[in-house]
Design an enzyme around this catalytic site. Structure first.
Site, short mmCIF file in Angstrom:
data_model
loop_
_atom_site.label_atom_id
_atom_site.label_comp_id
_atom_site.label_asym_id
_atom_site.label_seq_id
_atom_site.Cartn_x
_atom_site.Cartn_y
_atom_site.Cartn_z
CG LEU A 180 31.92 7.02 47.48
CD1 LEU A 180 31.93 6.12 46.24
CD2 LEU A 180 31.88 8.48 47.06
CG ASP A 181 25.85 9.64 50.83
OD1 ASP A 181 26.54 9.67 51.88
OD2 ASP A 181 25.23 10.62 50.39
NE ARG A 182 22.53 -0.01 51.62
CZ ARG A 182 21.76 -0.73 52.41
NH1 ARG A 182 21.27 -0.19 53.51
NH2 ARG A 182 21.47 -1.98 52.12
#
Length: 333
Positions: free
Chosen positions: A151-153
């Protein structure tokens, strides 16, 4: 992992440790050689890992191999002596702070956590550690913990971690073959047209002059374009808040049929409805106003995940409700 005692190794140059022979255990069986080395040669840059494979310094059962060779239980891997800078060595010896995360499901095969926004899933690209490093520190007795996906940060929500290699490969195969169901909640600017339900536009990854990774919509004839499909359903609308200088917004249920980098963010922005708080593809002036009102993150949340359990084959559906800072923002005042 077993270290073989009594094995005769070539003498290393002065200042370097001796080469090691490592026996592959059952939990590491099936792993690519490059990933196996990255785990065992802490702090060694990936470019150097690939260099020592190409040069033949790394061997399996005394034979030369390539980076994509799969190691098997009982294989003996030669790890050559490697030199790393004092700074890198110090960083490798300074472990990530131990941290547990909210658990949605856990058994002997996997952990499903509710990842908070602002935490990377793994170290790298300027981030010294992420979820997986912190989880390993919190669970020192765990023999195997690996990310199934990413997942993106700045994206919160459901993240799967495998506790066995068999579970990892089984789950990653499902993600690769699009057998999982991944639905996100995203708040976008403007009123999303109810009849706009499918975005089928190829995406092209590129690097900016400063090295930052970006993605853009491209044309079907772009040889570097990757077909990307996003399904959109309107959950609710948020009226404009004129007193606060905020436009109308739409809360969407977004299901991705392909898992491209930044797919949801770029697809929604390409339709003129950027995700609220997106610092790469969003409305930067609006983001500044939102930060003053307390909305300091991107409104993208991995809400629902469906997959077949890697051991039982049973269909599993997990849900992670919106975290308070997002739920409060869209709830009626």
């Amino acid at each position: 992992m077993k270290h073989i005692i009594g094995a005769k190794l070539p003498t290393a140059p002065a200042g370097l440790p001796a080469a090691r022979l490592v026996e592959v255990d059952a939990d590491s069986a099936g792993q690519r050689l490059d990933n196996f080395l990255i785990r065992h040669l802490k702090g060694v840059p990936k470019t150097h890992v690939y260099r020592i494979i190409r040069s033949g310094e790394v061997r399996i059962n005394k034979g030369r191999v390539s980076a994509d060779t799969r190691v098997e239980a009982g294989d003996v891997v030669r790890l050559p002596p490697v030199r790393i800078s004092d700074k890198v060595a110090e960083k490798a010896e300074r472990p990530a702070p131990a941290r547990e995360f909210p658990v949605l499901l856990e058994d002997e095969h996997l952990i499903a956590i509710d990842k908070p926004a602002g935490v990377a899933v793994h170290g790298g690209s300027g981030v010294s550690f992420g979820v997986i490093e912190q989880l390993r520190q919190a669970r020192p007795a765990a023999k195997f913990l690996e990310l199934v996906h990413r997942l993106d940060r700045e994206t919160s929500g459901i993240l799967l971690v495998a506790k066995k290699r068999s579970a990892l490969t089984h789950l990653q195969d499902q993600f690769r073959e699009r057998e999982t169901g991944k639905t996100y909640l995203a708040l976008v600017t403007g009123t999303w047209p109810a009849n706009k339900k499918v975005i089928d536009l190829p995406l092209h990854k590129y690097l900016q002059a400063d090295g930052e990774r970006r993605v853009r919509v491209t044309t079907p004839d772009d040889p570097d374009g990757m077909r990307s499909i996003t399904l959109v359903k309107v959950r609710s609308t948020v009226p404009a808040r004129s007193a606060q200088g905020l436009p109308a917004m739409s809360l969407l249920e977004v299901t991705i049929k392909t898992g491209r980098t930044h797919q949801i963010r770029v697809h929604l922005a390409s339709q003129g409805h950027a995700i609220v708080g997106d610092d790469k593809y969003g409305d930067f002036d609006l983001n500044k106003r939102l930060q003053k009102l307390g909305m300091k993150r991107m409104f993208l949340h991995a809400w629902r995940l469906q997959f077949n359990h890697p051991a039982s084959g049973e269909r599993v559906q997990l849900n992670a409700e919106l975290p308070p800072e997002l739920a409060d923002f869209v709830s009626p005042a």
